[in-house]
Design a protein around this motif. Structure first.
Motif, short mmCIF file in Angstrom:
data_model
loop_
_atom_site.label_atom_id
_atom_site.label_comp_id
_atom_site.label_asym_id
_atom_site.label_seq_id
_atom_site.Cartn_x
_atom_site.Cartn_y
_atom_site.Cartn_z
N GLY A 1 45.59 36.93 51.34
CA GLY A 1 45.88 37.80 50.27
C GLY A 1 44.95 37.89 49.09
O GLY A 1 44.64 38.84 48.31
N ASN A 2 43.80 36.93 49.17
CA ASN A 2 42.88 36.90 48.05
C ASN A 2 41.77 37.52 48.57
O ASN A 2 41.37 37.79 49.78
N LYS A 3 40.56 37.61 47.59
CA LYS A 3 39.29 38.23 47.88
C LYS A 3 38.32 37.23 48.55
O LYS A 3 37.64 37.72 49.13
N ASP A 4 38.73 36.13 48.54
CA ASP A 4 37.69 35.17 49.17
C ASP A 4 38.29 34.07 49.94
O ASP A 4 39.55 34.14 49.77
N ASN A 5 37.87 33.28 50.72
CA ASN A 5 38.30 32.13 51.42
C ASN A 5 38.06 30.66 50.78
O ASN A 5 37.94 29.72 51.56
N TYR A 6 37.91 30.85 49.50
CA TYR A 6 37.54 29.47 48.75
C TYR A 6 38.84 28.66 48.58
O TYR A 6 39.69 28.74 47.71
N GLY A 7 39.32 27.96 49.65
CA GLY A 7 40.43 27.09 49.52
C GLY A 7 40.32 25.72 48.90
O GLY A 7 41.56 25.51 48.41
N ILE A 8 39.20 25.36 48.58
CA ILE A 8 39.17 24.13 47.71
C ILE A 8 38.27 24.43 46.68
O ILE A 8 37.12 24.90 46.85
N ARG A 9 38.73 23.99 45.56
CA ARG A 9 37.77 23.83 44.55
C ARG A 9 37.60 22.55 43.86
O ARG A 9 38.51 21.67 43.84
N ILE A 10 36.42 22.25 43.34
CA ILE A 10 35.90 20.75 42.94
C ILE A 10 35.64 21.16 41.28
O ILE A 10 35.00 21.97 40.95
N TYR A 11 36.29 20.23 40.62
CA TYR A 11 36.25 20.23 39.02
C TYR A 11 35.57 19.02 38.64
O TYR A 11 36.21 17.90 38.82
N ASP A 12 34.88 19.12 37.54
CA ASP A 12 34.43 17.88 36.75
C ASP A 12 35.41 17.70 35.73
O ASP A 12 36.05 18.59 35.08
N VAL A 13 35.88 16.44 35.72
CA VAL A 13 37.16 16.27 34.74
C VAL A 13 36.49 15.73 33.39
O VAL A 13 35.80 14.66 33.30
N ASP A 14 37.07 16.21 32.14
CA ASP A 14 36.66 15.63 30.92
C ASP A 14 37.81 14.95 30.36
O ASP A 14 38.81 15.49 29.87
N LEU A 15 37.91 13.46 30.55
CA LEU A 15 39.08 12.88 30.14
C LEU A 15 39.41 12.92 28.37
O LEU A 15 40.38 12.79 28.24
N ASP A 16 38.39 12.96 27.89
CA ASP A 16 38.67 12.81 26.39
C ASP A 16 39.30 14.16 26.13
O ASP A 16 40.14 14.30 25.01
N LYS A 17 38.93 15.33 26.62
CA LYS A 17 39.66 16.52 25.93
C LYS A 17 40.69 16.95 27.10
O LYS A 17 41.37 17.97 26.79
N GLY A 18 40.88 16.22 28.13
CA GLY A 18 41.92 16.68 28.93
C GLY A 18 41.81 17.97 29.74
O GLY A 18 42.87 18.67 29.86
N ARG A 19 40.44 18.41 30.00
CA ARG A 19 40.33 19.63 30.63
C ARG A 19 39.52 19.39 31.86
O ARG A 19 38.91 18.30 32.20
N MET A 20 39.29 20.61 32.81
CA MET A 20 38.42 20.51 33.93
C MET A 20 37.57 21.80 33.72
O MET A 20 37.72 22.70 33.25
N LYS A 21 36.32 21.81 34.50
CA LYS A 21 35.38 22.78 34.53
C LYS A 21 35.02 22.51 36.07
O LYS A 21 34.53 21.79 36.69
N GLU A 22 35.07 23.90 36.61
CA GLU A 22 34.91 24.28 38.14
C GLU A 22 33.26 24.19 38.29
O GLU A 22 32.43 24.54 37.52
N LYS A 23 33.08 23.17 39.32
CA LYS A 23 31.70 22.93 39.77
C LYS A 23 31.15 23.57 40.95
O LYS A 23 30.13 23.89 41.08
#
Length: 358
Positions: free
Chosen positions: A20-42
């Motif tokens: 039902g989604n527009k794409d077939n990207y079933g896995i996403r990889i994120y860089d993890v910022d431990l200090d800030k407790g956040r993630m950024k898609e790469k």
């Protein structure tokens, strides 16, 4: 004198459904910022309906469920994924997968057809031939959900001798002895849960002496001791603890089950109640103490996990298509929203992976 050590670097792998989604990207990889407790898609990986992912015990390969069976990936130094190959499981789409502790075999659990499939793994991490296929049989107690077998988790004991298969439909965990040469399974024991409790996922403690089973429909975690006696597995229940507060939303279902990186905490989540719960593990007794059960600001938290620093938490909210982030104080039992949510279509599972030091 305080010495500063180089901080470990992590990536996070997030699997999701693509129907039902527009794409077939079933896995996403994120860089993890431990200090800030956040993630950024790469990076994004094109794969259909990656309902569950697992990393080999040697940390070199990632395996994923897909509509067509299973797929194997090589984990590159920066955390990117390079596809090795795929393999058929000769049945309906699986919902869970894991490897044995020597990474010789891949186990796949089938929710829809109640089937365990065992596949041989190659030296290069690729998927080989099917070595075993077992269908669970029987009739459960709830006509709508538990009228037939639904295998929701397959996991080896840490001594690498027995495969435990949680059958959510039949309210028990089947235990099989693994033949490490032929990849065959022989039934050896059954761990029976309460009727209509629906055992969903299971984890073993770091030393392998304790087993934790989360039960979806009755919202509790059961703790068992595990040991081998005269060449046979022996499980004894020592604790039952709810995943919900005394006051909670009706119609709730327990979902996640994750151990912290240091094995000191156990994390679960509750759909309906839309909360995350964290327990402290007593290293000596294996018993759990609930630290908090608090809202996650999203609907149907399919998975929830502590960051490797134990100071932050992420919730994968399947129905609101988001990941929400929190700062946690485990001593005070606090969970505080940490920045904006990240949109992810139908997220299902998250794994933190430590990158090799440069």
């Amino acid at each position: 004198m305080v010495m500063k050590m180089g901080q470990d670097k992590y990536v996070a792998y997030v699997s999701s459904y693509t129907s039902g989604n527009k794409d077939n990207y079933g896995i996403r990889i994120y860089d993890v910022d431990l200090d800030k407790g956040r993630m950024k898609e790469k990076k994004k990986v094109e794969i259909t309906n990656s309902s569950y992912i697992s990393i080999s015990h040697n940390q070199r390969f990632l395996y994923s469920i897909t509509d067509f069976g299973v797929e194997a990936y090589r984990i590159l130094p920066a955390g990117d994924l390079e596809k090795i190959n795929d393999g058929s499981i000769n049945g309906m789409r699986g919902c869970y997968l894991s490897t044995d502790y020597e990474d010789k075999f891949l186990f796949v659990g089938g929710y829809h057809d109640g089937k365990i499939t065992v596949l041989r793994l190659r030296e290069d991490g690729g998927i080989g031939e099917i070595t075993e296929e077992i269908y669970h049989k029987g009739l459960g107690s709830i006509a709508e959900r538990n009228f037939r077998p639904h295998i929701n988790c397959v996991k080896m004991t840490r001594d690498n001798k027995y495969l435990c298969a949680a059958d959510l439909g039949m309210d028990h965990v089947n235990v099989y002895r693994l033949d490490h040469t032929g990849g065959r399974l022989r039934p050896i024991d059954v761990i029976r849960s309460e009727q209509e409790s629906a055992p969903r996922h299971l984890k073993f403690s770091k030393d392998g002496e304790f087993l934790y089973i989360v039960h979806e429909l009755k919202n509790y975690i059961a703790v068992y001791t595990y040991k081998e006696v005269h060449g046979n597995p022996e499980f004894e229940k020592i604790q039952t603890i709810p995943t919900l507060n005394d006051y909670h939303a009706g119609g709730s279902a327990a979902s996640a089950l994750n151990l912290s990186v240091d094995f000191k905490y156990l994390v679960s989540s509750n759909a309906g109640d839309n909360s995350a719960v964290v327990f402290r593990i007593d290293e000596e007794t294996g018993m759990l103490t609930k630290l908090f059960c608090l809202p996650v600001s999203g609907d149907y938290p399919k998975d929830a996990n502590l960051f490797p620093d134990n100071r932050h938490l992420v919730s994968l909210n399947h129905e609101t298509n988001t990941m929400t982030f929190f700062t946690v104080d485990l001593e005070k039992g606090l969970l505080v929203m940490n920045g904006k949510e990240i949109e992810v279509p139908q997220p299902n599972c998250i794994i933190f992976h430590r990158l090799a030091q440069e």
